[in-house]
Design an enzyme around this catalytic site. Structure first.
Site, PDB file in Angstrom:
ATOM      1  CB  SER A 119      -0.856   0.058   1.263  1.00  0.00           C
ATOM      2  OG  SER A 119      -1.595  -1.095   1.417  1.00  0.00           O
ATOM      3  CG  HIS A 140      -2.320  -0.832  -4.298  1.00  0.00           C
ATOM      4  ND1 HIS A 140      -2.525   0.506  -4.021  1.00  0.00           N
ATOM      5  CD2 HIS A 140      -2.683  -1.499  -3.169  1.00  0.00           C
ATOM      6  CE1 HIS A 140      -2.993   0.625  -2.799  1.00  0.00           C
ATOM      7  NE2 HIS A 140      -3.097  -0.564  -2.258  1.00  0.00           N
ATOM      8  CD  GLU A 152      -2.449   3.359  -6.783  1.00  0.00           C
ATOM      9  OE1 GLU A 152      -2.580   2.747  -5.705  1.00  0.00           O
ATOM     10  OE2 GLU A 152      -2.242   4.584  -6.832  1.00  0.00           O
ATOM     11  CG  ASN A 190      -3.303   4.154   0.359  1.00  0.00           C
ATOM     12  OD1 ASN A 190      -4.441   4.189   0.808  1.00  0.00           O
ATOM     13  ND2 ASN A 190      -2.681   3.015   0.084  1.00  0.00           N
TER      14      ASN A 190
HETATM   15  P1  NAD Z   1      -2.586  -9.583   6.570  1.00  0.00           P
HETATM   16  O1  NAD Z   1      -1.939  -9.269   7.861  1.00  0.00           O
HETATM   17  O2  NAD Z   1      -4.043  -9.907   6.530  1.00  0.00           O
HETATM   18  O3  NAD Z   1      -1.817 -10.825   5.879  1.00  0.00           O
HETATM   19  C1  NAD Z   1      -0.427 -10.876   5.760  1.00  0.00           C
HETATM   20  C2  NAD Z   1      -0.032 -12.339   5.647  1.00  0.00           C
HETATM   21  O4  NAD Z   1       1.374 -12.399   5.344  1.00  0.00           O
HETATM   22  C3  NAD Z   1      -0.228 -13.145   6.941  1.00  0.00           C
HETATM   23  O5  NAD Z   1      -1.027 -14.290   6.658  1.00  0.00           O
HETATM   24  C4  NAD Z   1       1.191 -13.543   7.340  1.00  0.00           C
HETATM   25  O6  NAD Z   1       1.262 -14.819   7.957  1.00  0.00           O
HETATM   26  C5  NAD Z   1       1.880 -13.548   5.993  1.00  0.00           C
HETATM   27  N1  NAD Z   1       3.350 -13.458   6.059  1.00  0.00           N
HETATM   28  C6  NAD Z   1       4.120 -12.749   6.903  1.00  0.00           C
HETATM   29  N2  NAD Z   1       5.425 -12.969   6.645  1.00  0.00           N
HETATM   30  C7  NAD Z   1       5.482 -13.834   5.592  1.00  0.00           C
HETATM   31  C8  NAD Z   1       6.538 -14.443   4.871  1.00  0.00           C
HETATM   32  N3  NAD Z   1       7.807 -14.205   5.164  1.00  0.00           N
HETATM   33  N4  NAD Z   1       6.215 -15.296   3.874  1.00  0.00           N
HETATM   34  C9  NAD Z   1       4.939 -15.558   3.570  1.00  0.00           C
HETATM   35  N5  NAD Z   1       3.874 -15.003   4.226  1.00  0.00           N
HETATM   36  C10 NAD Z   1       4.153 -14.150   5.217  1.00  0.00           C
HETATM   37  O7  NAD Z   1      -2.247  -8.358   5.608  1.00  0.00           O
HETATM   38  P2  NAD Z   1      -3.100  -7.808   4.360  1.00  0.00           P
HETATM   39  O8  NAD Z   1      -4.091  -6.822   4.845  1.00  0.00           O
HETATM   40  O9  NAD Z   1      -3.531  -8.943   3.522  1.00  0.00           O
HETATM   41  O10 NAD Z   1      -1.981  -6.968   3.587  1.00  0.00           O
HETATM   42  C11 NAD Z   1      -1.034  -7.587   2.749  1.00  0.00           C
HETATM   43  C12 NAD Z   1      -0.416  -6.537   1.844  1.00  0.00           C
HETATM   44  O11 NAD Z   1      -1.440  -5.933   1.070  1.00  0.00           O
HETATM   45  C13 NAD Z   1       0.279  -5.413   2.589  1.00  0.00           C
HETATM   46  O12 NAD Z   1       1.404  -5.011   1.862  1.00  0.00           O
HETATM   47  C14 NAD Z   1      -0.763  -4.308   2.597  1.00  0.00           C
HETATM   48  O13 NAD Z   1      -0.218  -3.010   2.677  1.00  0.00           O
HETATM   49  C15 NAD Z   1      -1.417  -4.512   1.250  1.00  0.00           C
HETATM   50  N6  NAD Z   1      -2.793  -4.020   1.099  1.00  0.00           N
HETATM   51  C16 NAD Z   1      -3.713  -4.201   2.090  1.00  0.00           C
HETATM   52  C17 NAD Z   1      -5.025  -3.743   1.902  1.00  0.00           C
HETATM   53  C18 NAD Z   1      -6.083  -3.973   2.938  1.00  0.00           C
HETATM   54  O14 NAD Z   1      -7.139  -3.329   2.869  1.00  0.00           O
HETATM   55  N7  NAD Z   1      -5.886  -4.855   3.909  1.00  0.00           N
HETATM   56  C19 NAD Z   1      -5.381  -3.105   0.700  1.00  0.00           C
HETATM   57  C20 NAD Z   1      -4.411  -2.953  -0.305  1.00  0.00           C
HETATM   58  C21 NAD Z   1      -3.122  -3.416  -0.094  1.00  0.00           C
END
Ligand code: NAD
Length: 297
Positions: A119, A140, A152, A190
């Site tokens: 993000s 994204h 994005e 963002n």
């Molecule tokens: P989340 O916390 O729900 O999930 C993250 C996952 O990554 C977890 O299951 C964790 O176990 C796993 N993880 C951690 N270290 C790891 C590794 N070394 N190898 C493999 N897996 C690993 O997070 P999320 O909300 O899904 O966000 C993930 C990405 O997406 C982030 O970069 C975030 O900024 C981006 N994002 C999130 C949103 C949102 O609304 N949640 C929207 C757009 C982008």
């Protein structure tokens, strides 16, 4: 030709990304460090596919075919070894992402594209951890991924136009609408959204209006599907704060300073939906929007 996609991280975004690729006939390896998280992701994907059946968007056979397109793994090296594309959606932590990109760069086939769903972390910085910065790009997706149309697409400093074109076309193949951005703090989504949320929190802090009024004004006045405070709860106040810090540090402009009330709420552990309370209180099973006691008159 992209057929094999490795998705790293099976959280909120990773399961949605795996779902959408699998539904469009790509072979997906969904990778996480936690096998429990992988099982949970599969259950979520199955439930979300059922919802699409109920809405008449897909058939039972299409659901089964999507599920068959997904394999899960806790072995990142094995998972990316035959990938044409890796989409990283692990926890938003810069050091973690740099380490993951170093690792996948060493294993993934030479022509494999490495995309990140970050993000807010610089695509150029992530690309610099690899020996193939021209093949690193931001992809994204928005939450919830199976529903939201936007991707994005963010070019890092070295991203090649071939890679950008491939990801744009691929996004369309997934039924999404890609929009291009360059790699500056917050990209586009963002950079514009977070200052609006931050300003809404300032408006609350200064007593200009209460939670309900702020959200009602923005919802009905601007035709937004939800008000900025409710949206902040949905995104997670910790996530909002960390993106504001990226904007503040990245531009060095005080206009991006995180609102003190946002900082306080994160310190207090009131992170929104995920902790059960933020500007609103969230009771499992209830869709009623109840303002937090803290902000009631
Ligand atoms: P989340 O916390 O729900 O999930 C993250 C996952 O990554 C977890 O299951 C964790 O176990 C796993 N993880 C951690 N270290 C790891 C590794 N070394 N190898 C493999 N897996 C690993 O997070 P999320 O909300 O899904 O966000 C993930 C990405 O997406 C982030 O970069 C975030 O900024 C981006 N994002 C999130 C949103 C949102 O609304 N949640 C929207 C757009 C982008």
């Amino acid at each position: 030709m992209i057929n094999n996609v490795a998705v790293i991280g099976a959280g909120t975004m990773g399961n949605g990304i795996a779902h959408v690729f699998a539904q469009h006939n790509f072979h997906v390896t969904l990778i996480d460090i936690s096998s429990q998280q992988l099982e949970k992701a599969l259950a979520t994907i199955s439930k979300n596919l059922d919802r699409q059946i109920t809405k008449g968007q897909i058939t039972e056979a299409e659901k089964q075919s999507a599920l068959q397109n997904i394999v899960i793994s806790t072995d990142i090296d094995q998972g990316v070894a035959a990938a044409h594309l890796v989409v990283e959606a692990a926890t938003e932590n810069e050091n973690l992402k740099l380490q993951i990109f170093r690792q996948i760069d060493a294993i993934a086939p030479q022509d494999c594209i490495l995309a990140t769903n970050t993000s807010s972390i610089s695509i150029t910085k992530i690309a610099a951890a690899t020996q193939r910065p021209q093949q690193v790009i931001g992809m994204h997706f928005m939450n919830p991924v199976p529903v939201m149309k936007l991707v994005e697409v963010i070019n890092g400093y070295h991203t090649s136009s071939y890679v950008t074109g491939t990801i744009v076309e691929l996004s369309k193949q997934l039924g999404k609408i890609p929009a291009l951005a360059n790699d500056y703090p917050g990209f586009v989504a963002n950079r514009i959204l977070m200052p609006m949320i931050n300003e809404a929190i300032y408006t609350l802090q200064e007593g200009v209006a209460d939670v309900e009024a702020i959200d009602t004004i923005m919802k009905l006045g601007m035709a937004h599907p939800m008000g900025p405070l409710q949206l902040a709860d949905f995104i997670g106040l910790d996530v909002c704060l960390s993106i504001m810090k990226v904007l503040h540090e990245g531009f060095g402009d005080p206009k991006y300073a995180p609102c003190p009330l946002l900082v306080n709420m994160v310190h207090a552990g009131r992170l929104g939906v995920k902790t059960g309370e933020g500007f609103y209180v969230y009771t499992p099973g209830s869709k009623e929007l109840v303002v937090s006691e803290k902000f009631r008159k």
